[in-house]
Design an enzyme around this catalytic site. Structure first.
Site, mmCIF file in Angstrom:
data_model
loop_
_atom_site.group_PDB
_atom_site.id
_atom_site.type_symbol
_atom_site.label_atom_id
_atom_site.label_comp_id
_atom_site.label_asym_id
_atom_site.label_seq_id
_atom_site.Cartn_x
_atom_site.Cartn_y
_atom_site.Cartn_z
ATOM 1 N N ASP A 166 -9.971 1.608 -4.696
ATOM 2 C CA ASP A 166 -8.855 1.620 -3.334
ATOM 3 C C ASP A 166 -8.299 2.942 -3.543
ATOM 4 O OD1 ASP A 166 -6.692 0.724 -1.587
ATOM 5 O OD2 ASP A 166 -7.545 -1.265 -1.834
ATOM 6 N N GLU A 218 0.684 -1.222 -0.067
ATOM 7 C CA GLU A 218 0.058 -0.106 0.042
ATOM 8 C C GLU A 218 0.928 1.305 0.096
ATOM 9 O OE1 GLU A 218 -2.513 1.547 -0.179
ATOM 10 O OE2 GLU A 218 -4.347 0.385 0.276
ATOM 11 N N GLU A 242 -12.549 -4.603 9.184
ATOM 12 C CA GLU A 242 -13.243 -4.229 8.233
ATOM 13 C C GLU A 242 -14.772 -4.601 8.482
ATOM 14 O OE1 GLU A 242 -11.376 -6.176 4.891
ATOM 15 O OE2 GLU A 242 -9.599 -5.245 5.377
#
Length: 289
Positions: A193, A16, A117
């Site tokens: 994303d 990421e 999540e």
């Protein structure tokens, strides 16, 4: 357009947050608790361990990086490691930071998300030079894709599970107003994303589960889609001397053995030459005492 190339097959669990700084791509493996650096001119790779989940690094005026960890904000340098700055939210929320960006005025914007999540406990923050945080948006499970237009007037913020990218007007002092839907993803089994905005104001958004990324016009229309040999694409950034190379982080998280066998480059870092350059990577203005 040429096909994306895997420049580092590091098999990150959750790659990421790529940024271009000092002639290199810096990024993280959130679940691997590591910071990575890739220098394209030499092919040199370097990695550093983090004390817990590290979700972004952003270069700081004066040296080092501001790093987002589950335990809070830290100052990171390759020589000294991580030094705690401050907490972000109550630990009872079980949140962690996620994606981030730095605007032209040196303000760090970042979101938080529920680590499991499940809960809509994530929020969007702006870090001030004195270390204080300003809350701008809330009620989101997985925040993503904070990004700013080249003229500094439009801010983008993504609700990944809601499959929507929101746009806001940015005020002179950093206030956000006029929240509106900029783009809603209608691709099945794919979620928006991380994002980055190029020099023409077009938004590049990675597709988790979508095997690539899309380029969205300032009017909210898809004008281009690129495919990668990786299922979960997490975020793009612009790099290279002319800022005309897109780098993409990817992830192996959530994929079955069968999926990984069919797409073994998942978790790698990819590069793609493009015609339109990106914006510079700005540095965070943060006073450390």
């Amino acid at each position: 357009m040429t096909a994306p190339t895997c420049v580092w097959d590091l098999k990150a669990t959750l790659g990421e947050g790529p940024i271009w700084h000092g002639d290199a791509v810096w990024f993280v493996d959130i679940k691997g608790h590591r910071v990575h650096r890739y220098a394209p001119a030499t092919g040199e790779t370097s990695s550093w361990d983090a004390p817990d989940q590290v979700t972004f690094v952003a270069p700081r005026v004066g040296g080092g990086f501001v790093a987002g960890l589950k335990s809070g904000l830290h100052h990171f340098t390759p020589e000294m490691g991580f030094t705690f700055i401050s907490e972000i939210e109550d630990a009872g929320l079980d949140n962690r930071p996620n994606d981030s960006t730095v605007d032209a005025l040196g303000r760090l914007w970042f979101g938080t998300m529920h680590d499991g999540e499940e809960a809509d406990s994530g929020a969007l923050y702006r870090l001030e030079a004195d270390g204080s945080l300003t809350l701008h948006d809330a009620g989101i499970c997985i925040t993503n894709g904070p990004a700013v237009s080249p003229d500094g007037k439009t801010f983008y913020h993504t609700d990944t599970l809601g499959k929507v990218i929101w746009a806001f007007d940015i005020g002179a002092e950093g206030s956000l107003s006029n929240k509106r839907e900029f783009f809603r993803l209608a691709i099945e089994d794919a979620w928006p994303d991380g994002s980055v905005v190029d020099a023409e104001g077009f938004v590049w958004t990675a597709l988790w589960g979508g095997r690539g990324a899309i380029r969205i016009s300032p009017e909210g229309q898809i004008v281009q889609r690129v495919e990668l040999p990786a299922i979960n694409v997490t975020k793009p950034c612009f790099g290279g001397p002319d800022l005309k190379t897109l780098y993409f982080t990817t992830a192996r998280k959530g994929l079955s053995d069968e999926q990984l066998a069919a797409a073994p480059l998942c978790g790698g870092l990819f590069a793609l030459p493009v015609d339109v350059a990106g914006q510079p990577q700005y540095e965070v203005r943060l006073d450390l005492r």
